[in-house]
Design a protein around this motif. Structure first.
Motif, PDB file in Angstrom:
ATOM      1  N   LYS A  28      -8.955  19.777  28.641  1.00  0.00           N
ATOM      2  CA  LYS A  28      -8.349  18.469  28.886  1.00  0.00           C
ATOM      3  C   LYS A  28      -9.081  17.387  28.117  1.00  0.00           C
ATOM      4  N   SER A  32      -7.805  14.743  25.050  1.00  0.00           N
ATOM      5  CA  SER A  32      -7.988  13.298  25.130  1.00  0.00           C
ATOM      6  C   SER A  32      -8.731  12.770  23.914  1.00  0.00           C
ATOM      7  N   GLY A  37      -1.358  15.725  22.506  1.00  0.00           N
ATOM      8  CA  GLY A  37      -0.821  16.056  23.816  1.00  0.00           C
ATOM      9  C   GLY A  37      -0.562  17.539  23.943  1.00  0.00           C
ATOM     10  N   ASP A  44      -0.100  15.123  29.734  1.00  0.00           N
ATOM     11  CA  ASP A  44      -0.748  14.073  28.964  1.00  0.00           C
ATOM     12  C   ASP A  44       0.259  13.033  28.492  1.00  0.00           C
TER      13      ASP A  44
END
Length: 285
Positions: A28, A32, A37, A44
């Motif tokens: 994750k 970011s 995404g 996201d």
């Protein structure tokens, strides 16, 4: 002996659980950091700054959807970064707040008739340009205004605080009667009613308004090219990784003809004679 076996099993289960949690968290964070995404409707989101009040470029429709050339370009770029259309969060970004919005992290990208210039490049990074626009005049279809000096004695409209109309009056047509309204929609309405004789700003913005159904066939662009406006996608200063990815996406959009389709779809009804797609990094002065 049984107690020892049970403790060993519990410890092994705990190690597996911690390992899985760490792996999931790492994935994750990676998404970011890179701005990519998960795609296919994943969790996201990407926040993109646009204008809400510019038909043909960035417009929030009455049903809450968004349309315009900037929206189409940003949607294509977001897809290349790994985001589906429903993962985009559109954020209204006023001209005066664009640099701050990027610096604060309110948005990841800005596609909002954002002209690249040296002053802005000190505060933000740009991908592109993705459109070369020019300051121009919008007049009625039967107008005899064909050059900027024809504005002497005529009523010229632009928005309050805009430098475009002031430059025309100061440098080209000193006898033009300057009218400053609160927004371009008011200027266009004034042009339609005859309250003003011409409206000036970027030709892409003028074409967007003229392409609206309620104005089709009523106006024309003079095609004067009074300035060069290189539209770029704003990115937080120092985020070169994202800038590189956006540039590649823009190049792909041109290559697969999606760029020209977006131009035709959004500006076509105004007979906008657009410049060819600019080369990445080629800023026309």
């Amino acid at each position: 002996m049984k107690l020892r076996k049970a403790s060993a099993a519990a410890a092994a289960a705990l190690v597996l659980a911690l390992t899985a949690t760490a792996c999931g968290g790492g994935d994750k964070d990676s998404d970011s950091d890179t701005g990519s995404g998960s795609g296919s409707g994943g969790g996201d989101k990407i926040k993109i700054g646009i204008k809400y009040d510019q038909p043909g470029l960035g417009l929030k429709e009455p049903d809450g959807s968004f349309s315009g050339f900037d929206v189409d370009v940003a949607t294509y770029v977001a897809k290349e970064l790994g985001y589906d259309a429903d993962q985009i969060e559109w954020v209204e970004t006023k001209s005066a707040d664009r640099e701050n919005a990027l610096a604060r992290g309110d948005v990841k990208l800005i596609a909002a008739t954002y002209s690249i210039n040296d002053e802005r490049k000190e505060k933000v990074d740009f991908a592109g340009p993705y459109l070369l626009a020019h300051q121009d005049l919008l007049v009625k279809s039967d107008s005899d205004i064909t050059k900027a000096t024809d504005l002497n004695g005529k009523k010229l409209c632009s928005v309050t605080g805009s430098t475009s109309a002031q430059n025309v009056k100061a440098e080209i047509a000193p006898k033009a009667q300057l009218r400053e309204y609160g927004g371009y929609s008011e200027c266009i309405a004034g042009l339609q009613s005859g309250a003003v004789d011409a409206v000036t700003t970027d030709d892409s913005i003028l074409a967007g308004f003229a392409a609206q159904d309620k104005y089709k066939g009523q106006f024309k662009l003079a095609g004067l090219k009074l300035s060069n406006e290189n539209y770029g996608i704003g990115i937080k200063k120092g985020d070169t990784a994202t800038a590189d990815k956006v540039n590649k996406a823009l190049e792909k959009m041109v290559a697969d003809k999606a760029w020209q389709k977006a131009v035709d779809d959004n500006f076509g009804p105004a007979e906008y004679k657009n410049e060819p797609a600019p080369q990445i990094g080629n800023i026309v002065k």
